[in-house]
Enzyme design. Sequence first.
Site, PDB file in Angstrom:
ATOM      1  N   CYS A 147      20.543 -20.490 -47.552  1.00  0.00           N
ATOM      2  CA  CYS A 147      20.571 -20.928 -46.173  1.00  0.00           C
ATOM      3  C   CYS A 147      20.718 -22.336 -46.586  1.00  0.00           C
ATOM      4  O   CYS A 147      20.180 -23.040 -47.336  1.00  0.00           O
ATOM      5  CB  CYS A 147      19.257 -20.495 -45.662  1.00  0.00           C
ATOM      6  SG  CYS A 147      19.344 -21.081 -44.010  1.00  0.00           S
ATOM      7  N   CYS A 154      14.715 -25.438 -43.763  1.00  0.00           N
ATOM      8  CA  CYS A 154      13.346 -25.628 -42.969  1.00  0.00           C
ATOM      9  C   CYS A 154      12.110 -25.861 -43.933  1.00  0.00           C
ATOM     10  O   CYS A 154      12.151 -25.341 -44.925  1.00  0.00           O
ATOM     11  CB  CYS A 154      13.278 -24.464 -41.908  1.00  0.00           C
ATOM     12  SG  CYS A 154      14.396 -24.307 -40.865  1.00  0.00           S
ATOM     13  N   CYS A 176      10.285 -22.770 -45.069  1.00  0.00           N
ATOM     14  CA  CYS A 176      10.842 -21.555 -45.479  1.00  0.00           C
ATOM     15  C   CYS A 176      11.343 -21.431 -46.877  1.00  0.00           C
ATOM     16  O   CYS A 176      11.879 -22.442 -47.365  1.00  0.00           O
ATOM     17  CB  CYS A 176      12.023 -21.507 -44.472  1.00  0.00           C
ATOM     18  SG  CYS A 176      13.092 -19.876 -44.732  1.00  0.00           S
ATOM     19  N   GLY A 216      19.383 -16.597 -44.526  1.00  0.00           N
ATOM     20  CA  GLY A 216      20.718 -17.248 -43.895  1.00  0.00           C
ATOM     21  C   GLY A 216      20.504 -17.371 -42.423  1.00  0.00           C
ATOM     22  O   GLY A 216      19.575 -17.248 -41.669  1.00  0.00           O
ATOM     23  N   GLU A 217      21.287 -18.376 -41.809  1.00  0.00           N
ATOM     24  CA  GLU A 217      21.236 -18.959 -40.401  1.00  0.00           C
ATOM     25  C   GLU A 217      22.755 -18.155 -39.859  1.00  0.00           C
ATOM     26  O   GLU A 217      23.934 -18.598 -40.244  1.00  0.00           O
ATOM     27  CB  GLU A 217      21.574 -20.186 -40.453  1.00  0.00           C
ATOM     28  CG  GLU A 217      21.906 -20.942 -39.116  1.00  0.00           C
ATOM     29  CD  GLU A 217      21.150 -20.534 -37.822  1.00  0.00           C
ATOM     30  OE1 GLU A 217      20.009 -20.637 -37.887  1.00  0.00           O
ATOM     31  OE2 GLU A 217      21.599 -19.994 -36.686  1.00  0.00           O
ATOM     32  N   SER A 251      18.326 -14.454 -34.423  1.00  0.00           N
ATOM     33  CA  SER A 251      17.561 -15.623 -34.527  1.00  0.00           C
ATOM     34  C   SER A 251      18.324 -16.778 -35.204  1.00  0.00           C
ATOM     35  O   SER A 251      18.999 -16.688 -36.149  1.00  0.00           O
ATOM     36  CB  SER A 251      16.227 -15.225 -35.507  1.00  0.00           C
ATOM     37  OG  SER A 251      15.339 -16.289 -35.512  1.00  0.00           O
ATOM     38  N   SER A 275      14.534 -20.449 -33.097  1.00  0.00           N
ATOM     39  CA  SER A 275      13.416 -20.860 -33.963  1.00  0.00           C
ATOM     40  C   SER A 275      13.013 -22.521 -33.508  1.00  0.00           C
ATOM     41  O   SER A 275      13.651 -23.318 -33.878  1.00  0.00           O
ATOM     42  CB  SER A 275      13.691 -21.028 -35.468  1.00  0.00           C
ATOM     43  OG  SER A 275      13.933 -19.764 -35.935  1.00  0.00           O
ATOM     44  N   LEU A 276      12.015 -22.566 -32.678  1.00  0.00           N
ATOM     45  CA  LEU A 276      11.590 -23.842 -32.203  1.00  0.00           C
ATOM     46  C   LEU A 276      10.589 -24.510 -33.178  1.00  0.00           C
ATOM     47  O   LEU A 276      10.954 -25.774 -33.414  1.00  0.00           O
ATOM     48  CB  LEU A 276      11.152 -23.580 -30.755  1.00  0.00           C
ATOM     49  CG  LEU A 276      10.942 -24.857 -29.741  1.00  0.00           C
ATOM     50  CD1 LEU A 276      12.481 -25.532 -29.709  1.00  0.00           C
ATOM     51  CD2 LEU A 276      10.429 -24.580 -28.454  1.00  0.00           C
ATOM     52  N   HIS A 277       9.467 -24.150 -33.334  1.00  0.00           N
ATOM     53  CA  HIS A 277       8.512 -24.470 -34.112  1.00  0.00           C
ATOM     54  C   HIS A 277       7.751 -25.812 -33.724  1.00  0.00           C
ATOM     55  O   HIS A 277       6.770 -26.192 -34.913  1.00  0.00           O
ATOM     56  CB  HIS A 277       9.066 -24.731 -35.851  1.00  0.00           C
ATOM     57  CG  HIS A 277       9.798 -23.436 -36.261  1.00  0.00           C
ATOM     58  ND1 HIS A 277       9.254 -22.133 -35.818  1.00  0.00           N
ATOM     59  CD2 HIS A 277      10.809 -23.141 -36.921  1.00  0.00           C
ATOM     60  CE1 HIS A 277      10.049 -21.150 -36.430  1.00  0.00           C
ATOM     61  NE2 HIS A 277      11.068 -21.854 -37.106  1.00  0.00           N
ATOM     62  N   ASN A 301       3.597 -17.462 -43.078  1.00  0.00           N
ATOM     63  CA  ASN A 301       3.465 -16.862 -44.252  1.00  0.00           C
ATOM     64  C   ASN A 301       3.453 -17.627 -45.601  1.00  0.00           C
ATOM     65  O   ASN A 301       4.645 -18.123 -45.953  1.00  0.00           O
ATOM     66  CB  ASN A 301       4.636 -15.717 -44.666  1.00  0.00           C
ATOM     67  CG  ASN A 301       4.263 -14.585 -43.420  1.00  0.00           C
ATOM     68  OD1 ASN A 301       3.331 -14.276 -43.419  1.00  0.00           O
ATOM     69  ND2 ASN A 301       5.552 -14.590 -42.763  1.00  0.00           N
TER      70      ASN A 301
HETATM   71  N1  SAH Z   1      17.914 -18.820 -39.542  1.00  0.00           N
HETATM   72  C1  SAH Z   1      17.337 -18.054 -38.719  1.00  0.00           C
HETATM   73  C2  SAH Z   1      16.585 -16.833 -39.366  1.00  0.00           C
HETATM   74  C3  SAH Z   1      15.519 -17.131 -40.120  1.00  0.00           C
HETATM   75  S1  SAH Z   1      14.272 -16.052 -40.432  1.00  0.00           S
HETATM   76  C4  SAH Z   1      16.372 -18.876 -37.953  1.00  0.00           C
HETATM   77  O1  SAH Z   1      15.924 -19.993 -38.472  1.00  0.00           O
HETATM   78  O2  SAH Z   1      15.921 -18.661 -36.755  1.00  0.00           O
HETATM   79  C5  SAH Z   1      13.358 -15.693 -38.872  1.00  0.00           C
HETATM   80  C6  SAH Z   1      12.213 -16.548 -38.655  1.00  0.00           C
HETATM   81  O3  SAH Z   1      11.111 -16.731 -39.856  1.00  0.00           O
HETATM   82  C7  SAH Z   1      12.517 -17.829 -38.338  1.00  0.00           C
HETATM   83  O4  SAH Z   1      11.850 -18.255 -37.064  1.00  0.00           O
HETATM   84  C8  SAH Z   1      11.962 -18.817 -39.269  1.00  0.00           C
HETATM   85  O5  SAH Z   1      11.821 -20.234 -39.170  1.00  0.00           O
HETATM   86  C9  SAH Z   1      10.739 -18.084 -39.687  1.00  0.00           C
HETATM   87  N2  SAH Z   1      10.127 -18.469 -40.985  1.00  0.00           N
HETATM   88  C10 SAH Z   1      10.699 -19.036 -42.124  1.00  0.00           C
HETATM   89  N3  SAH Z   1       9.757 -19.199 -43.084  1.00  0.00           N
HETATM   90  C11 SAH Z   1       8.622 -18.916 -42.673  1.00  0.00           C
HETATM   91  C12 SAH Z   1       7.411 -18.792 -43.241  1.00  0.00           C
HETATM   92  N4  SAH Z   1       7.342 -19.283 -44.667  1.00  0.00           N
HETATM   93  N5  SAH Z   1       6.388 -18.253 -42.397  1.00  0.00           N
HETATM   94  C13 SAH Z   1       6.446 -17.505 -41.333  1.00  0.00           C
HETATM   95  N6  SAH Z   1       7.874 -17.535 -40.698  1.00  0.00           N
HETATM   96  C14 SAH Z   1       8.745 -18.221 -41.267  1.00  0.00           C
END
Ligand code: SAH
Length: 363
Positions: free
Chosen positions: A120, A124, A127, A169-170, A201, A224-226, A300
């Site tokens: 990807c 982020c 991730c 992936g995105e 997502s 994915s706002l965060h 996670n």
């Molecule tokens: N690229 C897409 C799909 C990603 S996976 C996206 O960004 O939405 C789906 C979700 O898992 C996303 O919200 C991503 O931010 C989240 N994610 C990524 N790493 C993570 C981690 N270590 N722990 C929990 N969630 C995580």
Amino acid sequence: MKLHEIQSSSQLDLAELERPALEAALRERGYESFRARQLFAWIYRRGVTDVDAMSDLPRDLRASVARDFRLTTPAIVSRERSSDGTEKFLLRLADGRQIESVFIPDTPSMTFCISTQVGCAMACAFCLTGKMGLVRNLTAGEIAGQVRVLAHAVDLHDRAFNVVLMGMGEPLHNYDATMKALRILADEHGFALPARRVTLSTVGLLPALERLAHEPVMPNLAISLHAPSDALRGELVPLNKKYGVAEIIAACKRFPLRKRSRITFEYVLLAGVNDSPADARLLAKLVAPVKSKVNLIPLNAAPGIPFERPSDEAIDRFAKIVADCGVTVSVRKSRGRDIRAACGQLIVEGQRKSPAQQLAVML
Ligand code: SAH
């Protein structure tokens, strides 16, 4: 006669063909278009890849299909089962690259979590997949093929299931292939997967999100706002520097939704980073004007990820504040953590990487 993976390059790959294209290819060879419906049923509904087993096709058509077509299918390299029943599949693609896909057997709904890219590009901060960088896009056949392989492996051909594009992936960074894969999966003669059973997502690639708003068949949307502010989100999601929080929320407000459907805002909870009561209030205020719900994802954790998962008390407190502000909120159950199949834990080691990528993986 098995439909072979790689025969000759002049062959058409059935995995990459939407039904209208297959109909056209069969018509060119003198066959009626309903034959394409039969082929789709064999390949997708019944998971059959041996042309000889396609008993309702005439012998000459079977010979023609074996000669002129191939069916590229990801191969299962390994399959790991979590104590909670979640299964992670490592799949090898035709060029040797590998991806991961996950089966989450929650009753009553079964879910396949599939990948759209090898690696990807979004990087982020929390991730693991993001540490790989982007190796390449998947083709539509490789995206839909994951469902084909997993449905067959867990024998789910005759059951309803959901698909979430939350693997590696995105999806909006590989827009055309992703949409084509969804059309293939939606085909009424194949899996007949309705759009309401699909969730896409995205980290919020705005131009692609605007494009998605005009698709005839639209999946459910998760953003994915965060983080509730640009300052914080910019640190976690590099893309925020290009498309900021306000723009994303504005695009979500404009996004056409089906009746009863809502946008999901995903929010990874990171201890001491974005989990304060003030963050919870800001988040609720930000999303309240959008027909939406919030899905909190406690981090996670993994080696190389410089964040920690908040305590259960901190998670509950955060969720309660959001709920008290009138916003629907849920906490995502973490599935398959013991086999590294949970959100953000999908990464394939041992692929050829640039030195920088290798370094990133080791960090
Ligand atoms: N690229 C897409 C799909 C990603 S996976 C996206 O960004 O939405 C789906 C979700 O898992 C996303 O919200 C991503 O931010 C989240 N994610 C990524 N790493 C993570 C981690 N270590 N722990 C929990 N969630 C995580």
